[in-house]
Design a protein around this motif. Structure first.
Motif, short mmCIF file in Angstrom:
data_model
loop_
_atom_site.label_atom_id
_atom_site.label_comp_id
_atom_site.label_asym_id
_atom_site.label_seq_id
_atom_site.Cartn_x
_atom_site.Cartn_y
_atom_site.Cartn_z
N UNK A 16 0.83 -1.20 0.00
CA UNK A 16 0.00 0.00 0.00
C UNK A 16 0.86 1.25 0.00
N UNK A 17 1.92 1.25 0.85
CA UNK A 17 2.81 2.41 0.90
C UNK A 17 3.50 2.60 -0.44
N UNK A 18 3.99 1.47 -1.00
CA UNK A 18 4.70 1.55 -2.27
C UNK A 18 3.78 2.06 -3.37
N UNK A 19 2.58 1.48 -3.46
CA UNK A 19 1.64 1.92 -4.49
C UNK A 19 1.23 3.36 -4.28
N UNK A 20 1.13 3.76 -3.02
CA UNK A 20 0.72 5.13 -2.73
C UNK A 20 1.75 6.13 -3.22
N UNK A 21 3.00 5.71 -3.36
CA UNK A 21 4.04 6.63 -3.79
C UNK A 21 4.18 6.68 -5.31
N UNK A 22 3.55 5.75 -6.01
CA UNK A 22 3.50 5.82 -7.46
C UNK A 22 2.29 6.64 -7.90
N UNK A 23 2.38 7.21 -9.06
CA UNK A 23 1.24 7.95 -9.59
C UNK A 23 0.12 6.98 -9.93
N UNK A 24 -1.10 7.31 -9.50
CA UNK A 24 -2.27 6.52 -9.85
C UNK A 24 -2.92 7.14 -11.08
N UNK A 25 -3.32 6.27 -11.99
CA UNK A 25 -3.99 6.73 -13.20
C UNK A 25 -5.42 6.21 -13.18
N UNK A 26 -6.36 7.12 -13.16
CA UNK A 26 -7.78 6.78 -13.06
C UNK A 26 -8.48 7.29 -14.31
N UNK A 27 -8.97 6.36 -15.12
CA UNK A 27 -9.58 6.74 -16.39
C UNK A 27 -11.01 7.20 -16.17
N UNK A 28 -11.32 8.38 -16.71
CA UNK A 28 -12.69 8.87 -16.74
C UNK A 28 -13.38 8.44 -18.03
N UNK A 29 -12.62 8.31 -19.07
CA UNK A 29 -13.12 7.76 -20.34
C UNK A 29 -12.73 6.30 -20.41
N UNK A 30 -13.02 5.69 -21.56
CA UNK A 30 -12.43 4.40 -21.83
C UNK A 30 -10.98 4.55 -22.24
N UNK A 31 -10.34 3.44 -22.52
CA UNK A 31 -8.91 3.46 -22.83
C UNK A 31 -8.62 3.44 -24.32
N UNK A 32 -9.58 3.02 -25.15
CA UNK A 32 -9.33 2.95 -26.60
C UNK A 32 -10.66 2.77 -27.32
#
Length: 913
Positions: A16-32
């Motif tokens: 959790x700590x490690x993931x929290x320090x990476x940028x999170x990418x949250x898609x509002x649209x679809x991906x393709x």
């Protein structure tokens, strides 16, 4: 609590700590294009306008049935706007985060609001990634995103550079929209310079860092193994931090060996990681050496490239990684090693695929014959380079196209690119590189003799309809390779840019002759040039065109790789027998084997040695195939071993009797298989009747393209059976002699002479095209050929159903009509009984009707001359030109034909069911 549970909890906390320090990418649209999200939508004009509904995002709204279509050359363009609304949730913990909203591509002006407030200035420029920090605008819980998209820009220079280009003009949020969520103390971006000699430097652009913070960078393999210890530096008060390391003999990146690593850059405070960024990259050095060439990793490279639009028929410019993989694999199947982005930056996943599979890339700022203004250009260059700077595949930046150069921007690229890649001006001489578009062959000859600049045409061999690219490429490529400063070139273009028109019942529209200029069709259907290019650009070059009379299995070979030893390739060979020509073709493999490849260094020559078995001469064909070090098929070659007469010798012995009948002007010859009707007035075959029905073959033979008069007609018996002798004279002559025996295919001996230059020479018959259903043949195939596009076909046993394809206007390939090379026999399947021609001469071209002229053609360059007849047996055929040049300007193989040793003599037989 057990030790096992403690370890599990500790591991979960660490993750959790490690993931929290990476940028999170949250898609509002679809991906393709295949994974979309419905947003509320309102279009102001055109189809389905004036009401709120929903639209998939990402998409171009025209392809969803909204708005209006325009091509860039249209003088009057639609100016509709699209209004988008979407609600998303923001959790409370984001209050202590930086939250950016990122748009990967919006056409064209985008006004973004969060909860009714502007996220920032309106973005102008339809092909670039942009972002806004929206943390201060977010509410805990539900948030409203509103985007107003104007198809036409309020900035006149954006419209000139983008919306007036030679490509489809579309609207909408056509690339993904996502949130970046990261700590308040963070790395905004990094820019890497990793050289072929192992010097690694990374610029980290950060927010203000707390006292005592450090920055570190570590290079890992792609599977996560560290090359050496991380390099660390104390944080300074600036926002740009440079970390450097030296590595011994890293595996370098090139199009042949796309070796990649990943850099992990971290901000730390003591043992705590505050933020982490991971970025793939490659060790690679680019140099333009004036009066010499383009060097990658100290090796001079020849770019075998193509121009690519980002387009798919159903979804316009909204694509997917699957399409990027499809396209790059098709390019590599043609032995290409380079691609130019025409005329705008591509999706990031396309560059990722180029990085991983190995393609040199020219990345381009939009500017089709018109440039952005300087203020706008400064911003868009930055957006372009900051997004794409770490892709090792990119070897140069294109500052516009064909005069769309804002020269005030030339120095901007280096501001954001620590590699200082070269900047090109496609179409003009700039920085010691001549990128002239669409040179004719004479320009190439003169450039190779006199020019000191590096020659790299960024567009050449225009592929309109079936012209260009494969046709004439052999002459052009040989001359580019002879140029002392030749660096290769980029064909125009990869794919026909055809759109499914939602306003025209789903037709695929290429806007006349503006967009049907690909090697492949809109859905990547392969044209004949696909296989010609594959052979001509194969890094394994085999110059042998025919099997010599005394053949001991020795085949010359040249290694045209830039980096690869030939010993890593796999060579296989086959001896084949064609046992069942016809609709249900059958080819038997007599013998097959593999060859030990000579370990030739790049750009050296040697020989392959086939272990020919006893009796190899009885085979019909020899096939040789080559796979590269990755298992990709890069070359298929074939050579006929038998002569056409092998099939003629299988005719049955004469049996029965002939029946000769005269009825007024018509002479009938009944040989037991059929009754051949001839006109004494014209000397021509009129038709054939068989027990199974009439065959409407007639109207010949006549000398193709030459006006002549009948001068003699005679018939009678001789030592060979019954004969009919016919002679025509005019501009040259045509002498015919028919031979008939009972139960044996009718034999026609012919000889002719044609004076002067001609587009084609041969004899032709008439047959109603509407009655034909298919064709089976032994010869080169399965595609038609032109005089200047013979490469890429295989000598084999082929069949294809009838089609009326016009290349680039319909896409059923291979095309049915046209010239087919080195045909030994051909069976026409029809609504009448089938009939078969056998040829007695190797090298005979079979003419199959006349291809229709493209409706959108503005000249005859891509509509070569064809005989008036329907079925012809030719000794010489016509070349094809390009959109901008007729064939005569395209080199030796593209000239008209001249008979050097007349007369031409040949024999054909007509077999009946």
């Amino acid at each position: 609590m057990s030790a096992k549970k403690l370890l599990l909890l500790a591991g979960m906390f660490y993750m959790q700590v490690t993931m929290a320090q990476d940028t999170r990418y949250i898609y509002l649209s679809g991906t393709d294009k295949d994974h979309t999200v419905a947003w509320d939508f309102h279009c102001s004009g055109g189809q389905r306008s004036g009401k709120w509904t929903t639209i998939p995002v990402p998409s171009n709204w025209e392809q969803q049935g909204f708005g209006s279509y325009n091509y860039g050359h249209d003088k009057v363009k639609a100016d509709e706007q699209g209004l988008y609304r979407y609600r998303f949730n923001a959790p409370d913990q984001w209050r202590n985060k930086q939250v950016n909203i990122v748009f990967d591509g919006v056409m064209t002006d985008a006004e973004v609001k969060i909860n009714g407030k502007l996220a920032g200035p309106v973005h102008q420029g339809g092909f670039y990634r942009f972002r806004y920090d929206i943390g201060s605008l977010l509410r805990n819980g539900s948030n409203l995103l509103e985007v107003k998209v104007s198809k036409q820009s309020a900035n006149a220079s954006v419209n000139r550079a983008e919306r007036n280009g030679d490509f489809w003009i579309l609207g909408g949020i056509y690339r993904p929209v996502f949130l970046e969520v990261k700590p308040l103390v963070n790395i905004d971006r990094i820019a890497i310079n990793a050289t072929a000699k192992g010097h690694f430097s990374v610029q980290a652009f950060t927010t203000a860092l707390p006292d005592g913070a450090t920055l570190s960078a570590q290079v890992l393999t792609m599977d996560g193994k560290p090359l050496q210890e991380a390099v660390t530096t104390p944080a300074t008060h600036g926002e740009v931090h440079t970390l450097q390391q030296q590595f011994d003999h890293p595996a370098t990146w090139s199009a042949e060996y796309p070796n990649r690593y990943q850099a992990v850059v971290e901000i730390r405070k003591g043992d705590q990681v505050l933020h982490r960024v991971t970025q793939p990259f490659g060790f690679r050095t680019i140099e333009v050496r004036p009066r010499d060439g383009i060097y990658v990793n100290d090796t001079k490279v020849i770019l075998k490239g193509v121009n690519r639009h980002s387009a798919w028929p159903e979804t316009g410019r909204t694509l997917s990684k699957a399409i990027s993989l499809l396209d790059v694999n098709l390019m590599k199947d043609m032995n290409m090693n380079a691609v130019r982005m025409s005329h705008y930056p591509p999706d990031t996943h396309f560059l990722d695929v180029c990085d991983s599979l190995g393609m040199f890339v020219l990345d381009e700022l939009t500017g089709w014959q018109a440039a952005y203004d300087t203020i706008t250009g400064h911003r868009l260059v930055r957006e372009l380079v900051e997004r794409d700077v770490n892709h090792p595949s990119i070897i140069a930046w294109d500052n516009g196209n064909e005069g769309g150069f804002n020269r005030a921007l030339d120095g901007d690229y280096a501001l954001y690119d620590p590699q200082e890649r070269p900047v090109l001006h496609p179409w003009e001489r700039f920085s010691s590189v001549d990128t002239k578009h669409y040179p004719n062959f004479n320009y190439l000859v003169n450039a190779s003799l006199y020019d000191a600049d590096i020659y790299l045409p960024t567009e050449f061999m225009h592929g309109l309809y079936d012209g260009g690219m494969g046709a004439g490429l052999a002459d052009f490529w040989d001359r580019i390779l002879q140029h002392p400063h030749g660096a290769g070139g980029f064909l125009w273009a990869f794919a026909d840019e055809g759109l499914v028109r939602t306003d025209k019942n789903g037709i695929i529209d290429t806007d006349g002759n503006h967009a049907p200029d690909g090697i492949v069709g809109p859905h990547r259907e392969k044209e004949g040039s696909f296989y010609s290019i594959r052979e001509l650009w194969s890094p394994v070059h085999i110059p042998m065109t025919v099997i010599p009379t005394v053949f001991d299995g020795r085949i010359p070979v040249e290694n045209r790789y830039d980096y690869t030893q030939l010993g890593g390739c796999r060579f296989t060979w086959q001896l084949l027998r064609f046992t069942s020509p016809g609709k249900n073709t059958r080819t038997d493999t007599i013998t097959t084997g593999t060859l030990a490849a000579p370990d030739l260094a790049p750009h050296t020559k040697g020989y392959l040695q086939l272990p020919l078995p006893d009796g190899w001469q009885d085979a019909d064909a020899l096939y040789l195939s080559v796979q590269d070090i990755y298992g990709r098929n890069i070359l298929h070659r074939s050579w006929p071993l038998s002569s056409p007469m092998k099939h003629v010798k299988q005719f049955p012995a004469a049996n029965g009797r002939l029946n000769i009948t005269n009825n007024h002007d018509t002479l009938y010859v009944d040989n037991g298989s059929g009754v051949y009707a001839f006109s004494r007035a014209t000397g021509q075959l009129l038709h054939i009747r068989t027990p199974k029905g009439k065959i409407s073959l007639g109207g010949g033979p006549v000398l193709a393209g030459v006006s002549q008069q009948l001068t003699s007609f005679s018939s009678g018996d001789d030592s060979t059976g019954y004969f009919i002798s016919v002679r025509y004279e005019g501009s040259g002559f045509l002498q015919l002699k028919w031979h008939f025996k009972p139960g044996v295919p009718a034999q026609l001996d012919y000889s002719y002479n044609v004076k002067g230059e001609t587009p084609f020479t041969g004899i032709t018959f008439r047959y109603p095209e509407e009655k034909v259903t298919g064709l089976a043949w032994i010869g080169e195939g399965p595609y038609r050929v032109w005089k200047n596009r013979r490469q890429g076909q295989l000598f084999g046993n082929w069949y294809k159903d009838y089609n009326n394809t016009v290349t680039g206007e319909s896409w059923i390939y291979p095309e049915f009509k046209g010239y087919h090379a080195n045909v030994y026999q051909a069976t026409f399947y029809t609504q009448e009984p089938p009939f078969t021609f056998y040829t007695g001469n190797g090298g005979t071209f079979l003419q199959v009707f006349r291809p229709e002229a493209p409706k959108g053609a503005s000249n005859n360059n891509t509509t070569p001359a064809f005989p008036d007849g329907d079925i012809g047996f030719m000794s010489a055929i016509a070349p094809i030109g390009t959109k901008f040049q007729d064939a005569a300007q395209m080199g030796p193989e593209s000239q008209l034909n001249v008979m050097l040793n007349p007369p031409v003599k040949g024999t054909i037989w007509i077999g009946l069911p």
